[in-house]
Motif scaffolding. Structure first.
Motif, PDB file in Angstrom:
ATOM      1  N   ALA A  30       0.836  -1.208   0.000  1.00  0.00           N
ATOM      2  CA  ALA A  30       0.000   0.000   0.000  1.00  0.00           C
ATOM      3  C   ALA A  30       0.867   1.254   0.000  1.00  0.00           C
ATOM      4  O   ALA A  30       0.584   2.224  -0.712  1.00  0.00           O
ATOM      5  CB  ALA A  30      -0.938  -0.002   1.202  1.00  0.00           C
ATOM      6  N   PHE A  31       1.931   1.231   0.793  1.00  0.00           N
ATOM      7  CA  PHE A  31       2.852   2.372   0.837  1.00  0.00           C
ATOM      8  C   PHE A  31       3.515   2.593  -0.522  1.00  0.00           C
ATOM      9  O   PHE A  31       3.568   3.719  -1.028  1.00  0.00           O
ATOM     10  CB  PHE A  31       3.919   2.139   1.919  1.00  0.00           C
ATOM     11  CG  PHE A  31       4.987   3.189   1.938  1.00  0.00           C
ATOM     12  CD1 PHE A  31       4.738   4.442   2.469  1.00  0.00           C
ATOM     13  CD2 PHE A  31       6.235   2.925   1.408  1.00  0.00           C
ATOM     14  CE1 PHE A  31       5.723   5.413   2.484  1.00  0.00           C
ATOM     15  CE2 PHE A  31       7.224   3.892   1.419  1.00  0.00           C
ATOM     16  CZ  PHE A  31       6.966   5.138   1.961  1.00  0.00           C
ATOM     17  N   ALA A  32       4.008   1.515  -1.134  1.00  0.00           N
ATOM     18  CA  ALA A  32       4.671   1.629  -2.441  1.00  0.00           C
ATOM     19  C   ALA A  32       3.695   2.137  -3.500  1.00  0.00           C
ATOM     20  O   ALA A  32       4.031   3.008  -4.307  1.00  0.00           O
ATOM     21  CB  ALA A  32       5.250   0.275  -2.847  1.00  0.00           C
ATOM     22  N   TYR A  33       2.473   1.622  -3.506  1.00  0.00           N
ATOM     23  CA  TYR A  33       1.467   2.068  -4.459  1.00  0.00           C
ATOM     24  C   TYR A  33       1.185   3.567  -4.285  1.00  0.00           C
ATOM     25  O   TYR A  33       1.144   4.332  -5.251  1.00  0.00           O
ATOM     26  CB  TYR A  33       0.179   1.267  -4.282  1.00  0.00           C
ATOM     27  CG  TYR A  33      -0.937   1.737  -5.183  1.00  0.00           C
ATOM     28  CD1 TYR A  33      -1.015   1.286  -6.502  1.00  0.00           C
ATOM     29  CD2 TYR A  33      -1.899   2.634  -4.736  1.00  0.00           C
ATOM     30  CE1 TYR A  33      -2.024   1.720  -7.340  1.00  0.00           C
ATOM     31  CE2 TYR A  33      -2.915   3.074  -5.563  1.00  0.00           C
ATOM     32  CZ  TYR A  33      -2.968   2.614  -6.869  1.00  0.00           C
ATOM     33  OH  TYR A  33      -3.961   3.049  -7.701  1.00  0.00           O
ATOM     34  N   GLY A  34       0.997   3.988  -3.040  1.00  0.00           N
ATOM     35  CA  GLY A  34       0.733   5.402  -2.767  1.00  0.00           C
ATOM     36  C   GLY A  34       1.885   6.290  -3.169  1.00  0.00           C
ATOM     37  O   GLY A  34       1.695   7.368  -3.741  1.00  0.00           O
ATOM     38  N   LEU A  35       3.084   5.848  -2.914  1.00  0.00           N
ATOM     39  CA  LEU A  35       4.268   6.624  -3.269  1.00  0.00           C
ATOM     40  C   LEU A  35       4.376   6.795  -4.772  1.00  0.00           C
ATOM     41  O   LEU A  35       4.612   7.893  -5.272  1.00  0.00           O
ATOM     42  CB  LEU A  35       5.523   5.943  -2.713  1.00  0.00           C
ATOM     43  CG  LEU A  35       6.829   6.689  -2.868  1.00  0.00           C
ATOM     44  CD1 LEU A  35       6.793   7.991  -2.088  1.00  0.00           C
ATOM     45  CD2 LEU A  35       7.987   5.829  -2.387  1.00  0.00           C
ATOM     46  N   ILE A  36       4.177   5.742  -5.499  1.00  0.00           N
ATOM     47  CA  ILE A  36       4.302   5.784  -6.958  1.00  0.00           C
ATOM     48  C   ILE A  36       3.199   6.624  -7.588  1.00  0.00           C
ATOM     49  O   ILE A  36       3.443   7.404  -8.508  1.00  0.00           O
ATOM     50  CB  ILE A  36       4.299   4.360  -7.536  1.00  0.00           C
ATOM     51  CG1 ILE A  36       5.596   3.644  -7.142  1.00  0.00           C
ATOM     52  CG2 ILE A  36       4.123   4.376  -9.048  1.00  0.00           C
ATOM     53  CD1 ILE A  36       5.595   2.161  -7.441  1.00  0.00           C
ATOM     54  N   HIS A  37       1.982   6.495  -7.098  1.00  0.00           N
ATOM     55  CA  HIS A  37       0.851   7.148  -7.762  1.00  0.00           C
ATOM     56  C   HIS A  37       0.483   8.529  -7.231  1.00  0.00           C
ATOM     57  O   HIS A  37      -0.167   9.300  -7.921  1.00  0.00           O
ATOM     58  CB  HIS A  37      -0.371   6.242  -7.712  1.00  0.00           C
ATOM     59  CG  HIS A  37      -0.225   5.035  -8.570  1.00  0.00           C
ATOM     60  ND1 HIS A  37      -0.343   5.074  -9.932  1.00  0.00           N
ATOM     61  CD2 HIS A  37       0.085   3.749  -8.259  1.00  0.00           C
ATOM     62  CE1 HIS A  37      -0.127   3.880 -10.427  1.00  0.00           C
ATOM     63  NE2 HIS A  37       0.142   3.045  -9.436  1.00  0.00           N
ATOM     64  N   TYR A  38       0.893   8.877  -6.027  1.00  0.00           N
ATOM     65  CA  TYR A  38       0.455  10.143  -5.453  1.00  0.00           C
ATOM     66  C   TYR A  38       1.574  11.103  -5.088  1.00  0.00           C
ATOM     67  O   TYR A  38       1.316  12.273  -4.853  1.00  0.00           O
ATOM     68  CB  TYR A  38      -0.422   9.889  -4.215  1.00  0.00           C
ATOM     69  CG  TYR A  38      -1.664   9.128  -4.560  1.00  0.00           C
ATOM     70  CD1 TYR A  38      -2.689   9.726  -5.276  1.00  0.00           C
ATOM     71  CD2 TYR A  38      -1.803   7.795  -4.199  1.00  0.00           C
ATOM     72  CE1 TYR A  38      -3.829   9.017  -5.614  1.00  0.00           C
ATOM     73  CE2 TYR A  38      -2.939   7.082  -4.539  1.00  0.00           C
ATOM     74  CZ  TYR A  38      -3.940   7.695  -5.245  1.00  0.00           C
ATOM     75  OH  TYR A  38      -5.063   7.010  -5.582  1.00  0.00           O
TER      76      TYR A  38
END
Length: 134
Positions: A18-26
Motif C-alpha cells: 500500500a505504501f509503495a502504491y501510494g508513493l508511486i501514484h500520489y
C-alpha cells in the motif's frame, strides 16, 4: 511456523504494498520549476537569467537549475560548438505555443555562456551564416 508470525508477515507485506502504491501514484516530484504555472515559470526564468554572468556559468549548470529550454538550436562551426537556447520569459500570444519572441536567448560556445538576449541570437545567426557561406 506460528500462525501469528505468518499473520504479521502478511500484514507487513500488505502495508508495504500500500505504501509503495501510494508513493508511486500520489507523490509529486519536488522540482520547483517543474511545478510552477507558466506565469510563475516566466518570472523565475527572468530572475535567474538576470543573475547570469558571461563565461562564469555553463550549459549543464543552467539545465540543472532551470530545466530544459523551450527552444534550442545548435551548430558546429569549425572546431567550436555553438548552442542557442531559449527560455520563456514573457507572455505575448495566448495560442498555447512558445515562440522565440516570448523567450530570452542564451548563447553557448563549447558549453560556456557567451551571450544573453536578442544580440546573442543575432550572434548565433552570424556564426552559422559565416560557416554556411564558406
Amino acid at each position: 511456523m506460528n500462525s501469528k508470525v505468518v499473520m504479521w508477515i502478511a500484514l507487513a507485506m500488505g502495508l508495504y504494498g500500500a505504501f509503495a502504491y501510494g508513493l508511486i501514484h500520489y507523490y509529486e516530484d519536488d522540482d520547483q520549476s517543474a511545478q510552477m504555472q507558466w506565469d510563475e515559470k516566466e518570472g523565475y526564468n527572468r530572475q535567474y537569467i538576470a543573475k547570469l554572468q558571461l563565461e562564469k556559468v555553463d550549459l549543464d549548470t543552467i539545465l540543472l537549475d532551470i530545466g530544459s529550454p523551450d527552444i534550442t538550436e545548435a551548430k558546429k562551426v569549425e572546431s567550436d560548438n555553438y548552442q542557442i537556447t531559449f527560455y520563456r520569459t514573457q507572455h505575448r500570444h495566448s495560442d498555447g505555443k512558445t515562440t522565440q519572441d516570448e523567450c530570452t536567448a542564451l548563447l553557448f560556445k563549447n558549453g560556456s555562456l557567451i551571450g544573453i538576449g536578442e544580440s546573442a541570437y543575432n550572434d548565433y545567426k552570424s556564426y552559422v551564416a559565416t560557416f554556411d557561406n564558406q
